[in-house]
Motif scaffolding. Structure first.
Motif, PDB file in Angstrom:
ATOM      1  N   ASP A 143       0.819  -1.213   0.000  1.00 21.32           N
ATOM      2  CA  ASP A 143       0.000   0.000   0.000  1.00 21.32           C
ATOM      3  C   ASP A 143       0.854   1.265   0.000  1.00 21.32           C
ATOM      4  OD1 ASP A 143      -2.507  -1.327   0.137  1.00 21.32           O
ATOM      5  OD2 ASP A 143      -2.170  -1.688   2.272  1.00 21.32           O
ATOM      6  N   VAL A 144       2.109   1.146   0.436  1.00 20.27           N
ATOM      7  CA  VAL A 144       2.965   2.330   0.551  1.00 20.27           C
ATOM      8  C   VAL A 144       3.491   2.701  -0.833  1.00 20.27           C
ATOM      9  CG1 VAL A 144       5.085   3.265   1.553  1.00 20.27           C
ATOM     10  CG2 VAL A 144       3.606   1.764   2.909  1.00 20.27           C
ATOM     11  N   LEU A 145       3.182   3.914  -1.271  1.00 21.20           N
ATOM     12  CA  LEU A 145       3.542   4.325  -2.628  1.00 21.20           C
ATOM     13  C   LEU A 145       4.718   5.304  -2.651  1.00 21.20           C
ATOM     14  CD1 LEU A 145      -0.008   4.841  -4.209  1.00 21.20           C
ATOM     15  CD2 LEU A 145       1.435   2.801  -4.175  1.00 21.20           C
ATOM     16  N   GLY A 146       5.023   5.902  -1.511  1.00 18.20           N
ATOM     17  CA  GLY A 146       6.110   6.875  -1.498  1.00 18.20           C
ATOM     18  C   GLY A 146       6.919   6.771  -0.218  1.00 18.20           C
ATOM     19  N   ASP A 147       8.140   7.313  -0.260  1.00 12.21           N
ATOM     20  CA  ASP A 147       8.989   7.321   0.936  1.00 12.21           C
ATOM     21  C   ASP A 147       9.444   8.765   1.154  1.00 12.21           C
ATOM     22  OD1 ASP A 147      10.687   6.881   3.015  1.00 12.21           O
ATOM     23  OD2 ASP A 147      12.043   5.546   1.945  1.00 12.21           O
ATOM     24  N   LEU A 148       9.317   9.238   2.378  1.00 11.01           N
ATOM     25  CA  LEU A 148       9.407  10.676   2.622  1.00 11.01           C
ATOM     26  C   LEU A 148      10.550  11.094   3.512  1.00 11.01           C
ATOM     27  CD1 LEU A 148       5.681  10.707   3.367  1.00 11.01           C
ATOM     28  CD2 LEU A 148       6.805  11.272   1.225  1.00 11.01           C
ATOM     29  N   HIS A 149      11.492  10.213   3.736  1.00 12.92           N
ATOM     30  CA  HIS A 149      12.587  10.575   4.626  1.00 12.92           C
ATOM     31  C   HIS A 149      13.803   9.778   4.211  1.00 12.92           C
ATOM     32  CE1 HIS A 149      13.972  11.275   9.098  1.00 12.92           C
ATOM     33  NE2 HIS A 149      14.962  11.393   8.219  1.00 12.92           N
TER      34      HIS A 149
END
Length: 578
Positions: free
Chosen positions: A334-340
């Motif tokens: 479900d995780v589509l992006g990584d922000l860190h």
DNA sequence: GCCGTTTTCGGCCCGACTGTTTTCAGTCG
């Protein structure tokens, strides 16, 4: 006084009562209370007696003692028990093979008070002279003392998972006819694991014989026809349990735990005239087996939906399972992006392009580069000029990419006084700002809370990174009133991070759940410092699942446009501009 | 010490392994 301190007092009381040989159900009551309080999301210090008594396992007595602890800093009952036994005696209980009865006897007959006393007595051969003890017990105690010194305590979830994967792969090759399933706290996704439990479904005792010969076994702790127990070189204890094929589901349920979850499930079975053990679910009257092949079959026979292992902590999952209101938990896909994440521009080891490639390979559709800001000089943190230059490079790269988005961001330090480490007009230029504490960890609770609240109130802060600053098994969280931070985050539309680094997992499950319930959006981020580091997202997702999070609770499950619309900077624009 | 569409009193999860026992206590999960 915080919840953990109260929980520790009750745990000590339980241990002391056990040494004293008190009523076992009274002991259990203190221990249950301690476990519940340790994970209770709201600060007990602010609750009145009625609210305290509403906590399951807290009755008139415990509620009174909690109030006493909060108001006076101590419990007379606890102190009384400590008069009878020296506080150091509790350390003896942490030794493998040494329980309350043994401690009581060592104290009464040999006057042993400390680990050092015990070691001396064992070396002098005084232990074997006691009734019920012998040379073997004495040797076991010495070994346990040595082991405690070398690798005390628990292990990170990721370490335990790696150990398990290697061991299971080896076992599967050695014994192809048997199915091996990791269970216990590893299957539940607990942030640290005390040991490693593995089921051997459909094997013979020969499987146990094989198990104890695994190359990484340092010592065999026990071996029988249905169970083997070994200590691995890494200090992790691994237990293998043999169960027949028809008991596969019952054994998985039983050995996955948690203990309070299982007690509650068994209790429910008993109320229906059924008995549940690791071999199956049985009708008490007829002795007939009514379920046990599959976990789902057991839960179903008890009128419950199958409960995902991460939720089996006795935190309301059975009520939800009964009314079929269990959440559709978030999954890694479900995780589509990584922000860190970090690059060579500060303390990362791979450059911008490499991180993008890695994210694509991991199935992501967007990422944000969030290098450190100026204050983190040790990491070559960026000043405003470098931030703007990096943002320009990121946008140039983004223009060349198809089907993937790179966002320009920063992990901006929250200075000790609560101000941001970079100028507002610089932060305004970026797509996302993660604000984190990296210094002055020792501030008192008021200072630290004000500091984080200032960051949350800052108009260009979108996410608070690793909100508690803890390092599992190494560093305590800093002193922050999390309930106030959560309330402020909800009010200002700021997201809280679940940092996926295995030694952080910060927020942890209970805080993340509380935040979610209070309407705060979460983000699951890798905090990767290398291209390989993105795999850590797996662990952050486990925490989110333990927080009962659905995809909807986590901003970076949205496609990039929806994600950006959910960021604070894009939804708190003054009305006059809208 | 907690708790209650079985109970305000009388229950409270349950089995395996080890070491010291000559039938079982202690520990663990």
């Amino acid at each position: 006084m915080d919840n953990l301190t109260i929980a520790r007092v009750f745990a000590d009381v339980a241990d002391l009562l056990e040494i004293k040989g008190e009523n076992p159900f009274k002991i259990r009551a203190y221990r249950n209370g301690s476990d519940t309080i340790a994970h209770w999301p709201d600060p007990l210090a602010t609750m009145d007696e009625a609210a305290l008594r509403a906590i399951p396992g807290v009755g008139k007595d415990l509620a009174g003692k909690i109030r006493e602890l909060v108001e006076t800093g101590r419990s007379a009952y606890h102190q009384e028990l400590l008069q009878e036994f020296p506080p150091t005696i509790l350390e003896l209980m942490t030794l493998q093979g040494v329980g309350p009865r043994t401690v009581a006897r060592l104290h009464a007959s040999l006057g042993i008070r400390t680990l050092a006393d015990l070691e001396q007595a064992a070396k002098d051969g005084r232990i074997r002279a006691l009734k019920g003890m012998g040379p073997k017990k004495e040797a076991l105690i010495l070994e346990a003392l040595d082991e405690r010194r070398r690798h005390a305590g628990r292990h990170l979830l990721s370490d335990t998972a790696e150990t398990a994967a290697a061991l299971v792969a080896w076992l599967q090759t050695e014994c192809p006819a048997t199915e091996f399933i990791p269970v216990g706290s590893l299957r539940r996704g607990c942030e640290t694991c005390g040991d490693l439990d593995i089921l051997a479904v459909g094997g013979t005792p020969a499987v146990i014989d094989r198990f104890v010969t695994y190359g990484l076994v340092e010592r065999v702790l026990g071996q029988g026809d249905t169970k083997g127990s070994v200590l691995l070189g890494s200090g992790i204890q691994a237990d293998l349990r043999l169960v027949p094929v028809e008991s596969r589901g019952a054994a998985m349920q039983y050995f996955t735990g948690s203990k309070p979850h299982n007690i509650s499930v068994r209790d429910r079975a008993a109320g229906r005239g059924l008995k549940l053990n690791e071999y199956g679910l049985f009708d008490v009257a007829t002795g007939e087996r009514v379920a046990g092949d599959s976990e789902a079959g057991i839960y179903e026979r008890l009128g419950l939906a199958w409960v995902p292992p991460e939720l089996r902590e006795y935190r309301g999952e059975l009520e939800a399972a009964e009314s079929h209101r269990l959440p559709r938990l978030i999954a890694r896909e479900d995780v589509l992006g990584d922000l860190h994440m970090h690059t060579t521009e500060t303390d990362g080891r791979d450059d911008l392009e490499a991180m993008v490639e890695s994210a694509r390979a991991a199935g992501l559709r967007y990422l944000a580069i969030t290098d450190h800001s100026r204050s983190l000089a040790m990491a070559n943190g960026l000043d405003e000029r470098r931030v703007i230059a990096q943002a320009a490079r990121i946008r140039a790269l983004n223009d060349r990419l198809e089907d993937f988005t790179v966002l320009a961001g920063i992990e901006c330090d929250i200075r000790p006084d609560g101000s941001m480490d970079l100028a507002d007009d610089c932060l305004a230029e970026l797509d996302i700002v993660v604000a984190s504490v990296h210094s002055a960890f020792n501030q008192d609770e008021a200072q630290m809370t004000d500091r984080v609240l200032s960051a949350i109130e800052h108009p260009y802060v979108d996410v608070i990174g690793h909100p508690t600053g803890r390092l599992l098994l190494k560093r305590e969280p800093y002193r922050l009133q999390m309930d106030r931070a959560i309330a402020a985050a909800a009010a200002h539309g700021v997201a809280l991070e679940i940092n996926s680094q295995p030694d952080r997992l910060d927020l942890g499950d209970t805080h993340a759940r509380l935040a979610r319930e209070r309407g705060v959006k979460l983000v699951v981020s890798s905090d990767a410092h290398t291209r390989a580091g993105l795999v850590a997202l797996r662990w952050g997702v486990v925490v989110a699942r333990r927080a009962w999070a659905t995809p909807d609770d986590v901003l970076n499950t949205r496609p990039v446009e929806g994600f950006r619309a959910g960021l604070r900077r894009n939804r708190t624009r003054p009305r006059s501009e809208a």
